[in-house]
Design a protein around this motif. Structure first.
Motif, mmCIF file in Angstrom:
data_model
loop_
_atom_site.group_PDB
_atom_site.id
_atom_site.type_symbol
_atom_site.label_atom_id
_atom_site.label_comp_id
_atom_site.label_asym_id
_atom_site.label_seq_id
_atom_site.Cartn_x
_atom_site.Cartn_y
_atom_site.Cartn_z
ATOM 1 N N TYR A 1 0.864 -1.243 -0.046
ATOM 2 C CA TYR A 1 0.008 0.149 -0.138
ATOM 3 C C TYR A 1 0.771 1.137 0.015
ATOM 4 C CZ TYR A 1 -4.014 -2.792 0.843
ATOM 5 O OH TYR A 1 -5.154 -3.792 0.980
ATOM 6 N N MET A 2 0.599 2.297 -0.854
ATOM 7 C CA MET A 2 1.536 3.230 -1.283
ATOM 8 C C MET A 2 0.491 4.679 -0.855
ATOM 9 S SD MET A 2 3.916 2.460 -4.432
ATOM 10 C CE MET A 2 2.538 2.300 -5.503
ATOM 11 N N CYS A 3 1.171 5.596 -0.117
ATOM 12 C CA CYS A 3 0.499 6.782 0.320
ATOM 13 C C CYS A 3 1.249 7.929 -0.280
ATOM 14 C CB CYS A 3 0.303 7.001 1.783
ATOM 15 S SG CYS A 3 -0.555 8.337 2.094
ATOM 16 N N THR A 4 0.588 8.848 -1.125
ATOM 17 C CA THR A 4 1.347 10.120 -1.447
ATOM 18 C C THR A 4 0.465 11.359 -1.413
ATOM 19 O OG1 THR A 4 1.706 8.657 -3.500
ATOM 20 C CG2 THR A 4 2.025 11.131 -3.686
ATOM 21 N N VAL A 5 1.378 12.289 -0.803
ATOM 22 C CA VAL A 5 0.387 13.678 -0.201
ATOM 23 C C VAL A 5 1.353 14.722 -1.112
ATOM 24 C CG1 VAL A 5 0.281 15.062 1.950
ATOM 25 C CG2 VAL A 5 0.210 12.549 2.013
ATOM 26 N N ASN A 6 0.702 15.560 -1.435
ATOM 27 C CA ASN A 6 0.946 16.845 -1.948
ATOM 28 C C ASN A 6 0.111 17.969 -1.572
ATOM 29 O OD1 ASN A 6 2.955 16.033 -4.245
ATOM 30 N ND2 ASN A 6 1.246 14.783 -4.947
ATOM 31 N N VAL A 7 1.020 19.308 -1.347
ATOM 32 C CA VAL A 7 0.281 20.330 -0.609
ATOM 33 C C VAL A 7 1.020 21.443 -1.734
ATOM 34 C CG1 VAL A 7 0.379 22.317 1.068
ATOM 35 C CG2 VAL A 7 0.324 19.722 1.670
ATOM 36 N N VAL A 8 -0.128 22.469 -2.014
ATOM 37 C CA VAL A 8 0.357 23.377 -3.251
ATOM 38 C C VAL A 8 1.350 24.552 -2.641
ATOM 39 C CG1 VAL A 8 -0.472 25.569 -4.178
ATOM 40 C CG2 VAL A 8 -2.076 23.632 -3.913
ATOM 41 N N ASP A 9 1.550 24.892 -1.421
ATOM 42 C CA ASP A 9 2.603 25.786 -1.285
ATOM 43 C C ASP A 9 3.723 25.295 -0.194
ATOM 44 O OD1 ASP A 9 1.003 25.580 0.988
ATOM 45 O OD2 ASP A 9 0.482 27.526 1.302
ATOM 46 N N ASP A 10 3.858 23.867 -0.412
ATOM 47 C CA ASP A 10 5.006 23.103 0.293
ATOM 48 C C ASP A 10 5.998 22.528 -0.699
ATOM 49 O OD1 ASP A 10 5.037 23.694 2.883
ATOM 50 O OD2 ASP A 10 3.978 21.907 3.657
ATOM 51 N N ALA A 11 7.300 22.745 -0.354
ATOM 52 C CA ALA A 11 8.265 22.097 -1.362
ATOM 53 C C ALA A 11 8.639 20.957 -0.483
ATOM 54 C CB ALA A 11 9.447 23.087 -1.380
ATOM 55 N N THR A 12 8.892 19.871 -1.270
ATOM 56 C CA THR A 12 9.328 18.402 -0.761
ATOM 57 C C THR A 12 10.665 17.958 -1.503
ATOM 58 O OG1 THR A 12 8.576 16.499 -0.260
ATOM 59 C CG2 THR A 12 7.582 17.379 -2.275
ATOM 60 N N SER A 13 11.305 17.100 -1.006
ATOM 61 C CA SER A 13 12.418 16.554 -1.644
ATOM 62 C C SER A 13 12.018 15.205 -2.063
ATOM 63 C CB SER A 13 13.520 16.097 -0.627
ATOM 64 O OG SER A 13 12.779 15.493 0.495
ATOM 65 N N THR A 14 12.779 14.630 -3.083
ATOM 66 C CA THR A 14 12.446 13.522 -4.080
ATOM 67 C C THR A 14 12.224 12.304 -3.177
ATOM 68 O OG1 THR A 14 13.531 14.178 -5.778
ATOM 69 C CG2 THR A 14 12.984 12.076 -5.589
ATOM 70 N N GLY A 15 10.870 11.917 -3.049
ATOM 71 C CA GLY A 15 10.529 10.329 -2.512
ATOM 72 C C GLY A 15 10.157 10.923 -0.966
ATOM 73 N N LYS A 16 10.031 12.080 -0.457
ATOM 74 C CA LYS A 16 9.674 12.406 0.948
ATOM 75 C C LYS A 16 8.304 12.299 1.138
ATOM 76 C CE LYS A 16 13.732 12.663 3.066
ATOM 77 N NZ LYS A 16 14.173 12.057 4.154
ATOM 78 N N ASN A 17 7.557 12.693 0.165
ATOM 79 C CA ASN A 17 6.194 12.680 0.088
ATOM 80 C C ASN A 17 5.326 11.249 -0.137
ATOM 81 O OD1 ASN A 17 6.632 12.436 -2.528
ATOM 82 N ND2 ASN A 17 4.905 13.925 -2.940
#
Length: 389
Positions: A114-130
């Motif tokens: 099971y894989m969970c992916t999160v994205n926020v409009v004004d947040d930056a993230t490094s590769t694979g951290k989300n």
């Protein structure tokens, strides 16, 4: 240190927000569940943004491509059309940053990644951290096993006890033990725990008893049992003889019963056929002619013939007075004296005499006798050979 101008403070605040990092966390990378029970996949994310996230849960199975099972977008939860739809959902409101998922009444086919992916409009993230991954394994308890016996349990023989479950994940291990009358545990090589077999060699009478097999894995256990009765050779022969004798007796009874039924049926059919033939071909019996009472005129003719037969061998002139009526009646057939020159053959060797006119009894002519009531009698003519015609 002096205070920063308002413009500098605003710039510092903007740089701090932009430097915030979005990251997804899980409580554990592997989770085990027992079939039929519920399970929770723990996950959450960190972010300084107050904007609504975009969350997606996917399932990646070994025999299929990854597919979405649950999403959260713009404050709306959507459950995808899968076999998990009536059993899956978010455990808490998403605004709490807890994005854990529950699955009710788990099945063996729910196992997978099971894989969970999160994205926020004004947040930056490094590769694979989300992105976070949780492996779920649904365990299946062993189904009730079946115990079987192979071989003949007689003294000195070898038998094999087997035990197998049709269902279980992971594959169960098997353990045989004897419970009665004495507890006994078996070990390799007599017992194969993976295959569930137990080999008993050189049987003796004291090896009889109740044998129990337990199938077990991480999800649970189940058992079955079998009773082993060891017989001596003589007892086995007696039992086999009794069984064969019983079968032979039953076969004999069935044979004779069948023959008796066939005989009765054949006899009944024969009687019916005979009755039908009698009804169709029988002719009413007739009264024999010799039993009929002769008429009176026949009796008279018979007596007359008897009188003539008695006088056949005598000459006509020697007729007694009792035969006068017969002679008078026969005179009607007389044709006169023989013609000259005609010779008659001898009659049975006696000399031939020409017939003489019959004398009237008492000197009465036939006309007088008729008037007196006499009945004329017809006498058959006599052939040359002396027979009557």
């Amino acid at each position: 240190m002096g205070a920063l101008p308002p413009g500098a403070l605003a710039l510092a605040a903007l740089l701090g927000v932009c430097s915030a990092v979005l990251e997804v966390h899980v409580g554990t990378g592997s989770i085990f569940s027992v079939e039929g029970q519920g399970v929770v996949l723990p996950a959450w994310y960190t972010s300084r943004s107050q904007k609504k996230p975009y969350v997606t849960w996917l399932l990646d199975k070994a025999d299929a491509d990854p597919f979405q099972i649950l999403t959260y977008l713009d404050g709306v939860v959507k459950v995808e059309e899968t076999e998990l739809k009536p059993r899956v959902g978010f455990l808490y409101p998403v605004l709490t940053h807890n994005i854990s998922v529950f699955i009710n009444a788990t099945r063996e086919r729910d196992s997978g990644q099971y894989m969970c992916t999160v994205n926020v409009v004004d947040d930056a993230t490094s590769t694979g951290k989300n992105v976070a991954v949780i492996n779920l394994t649904v365990l299946v308890p062993p189904a009730p096993p079946a115990c079987r016996l192979r071989g003949s349990p007689v003294v000195g023989a070898n038998v094999t006890l087997s035990c197998a479950s049709e269902k279980g994940k992971p594959s169960p291990a098997y353990q045989w033990q004897r419970t009665a009358p004495t507890l006994q545990v078996f070990f390799p090589p007599a017992q194969d725990r993976a295959r569930g077999t137990l080999k008993l060699t050189n049987l003796s009478l004291d090896m009889s008893g109740l044998y129990v097999c337990v199938a077990e894995n991480q999800a649970g256990s189940a058992e079955c049992s079998i009773i082993l009765e060891v017989h001596s050779t003589s007892e086995g022969a007696i039992i086999a003889g009794a069984v064969l004798g019983s079968l032979g007796a039953l076969a004999t009874v069935a044979f004779f019963a069948r023959r008796l039924v066939g005989y009765r049926r054949k006899k009944r059919d024969g009687q019916e056929e005979a009755a039908n033939e009698i009804k169709e071909d029988a002719v009413a019996p007739k009264t024999p002619s010799w039993t009929r009472t002769p008429p009176a005129d026949a009796i008279s003719k018979t007596s007359t013939l008897s009188s003539i037969a008695g006088a056949r061998d005598r000459p006509y002139g020697a007729s007694p007075p009792s035969d006068t009526a017969s002679v008078l009646t026969a005179a009607s057939s007389y044709r006169g004296p023989p013609q000259a020159g005609v010779r008659h053959p001898p009659n049975n060797g006696a000399p031939w005499h020409p017939p003489q006119p019959p004398a009237h009894p008492g000197g009465l002519p036939p006309s007088s006798l008729a008037r007196a009531g006499a009945i004329p009698v017809m006498v058959p003519a006599q052939s040359r050979a002396g027979s009557l015609v």
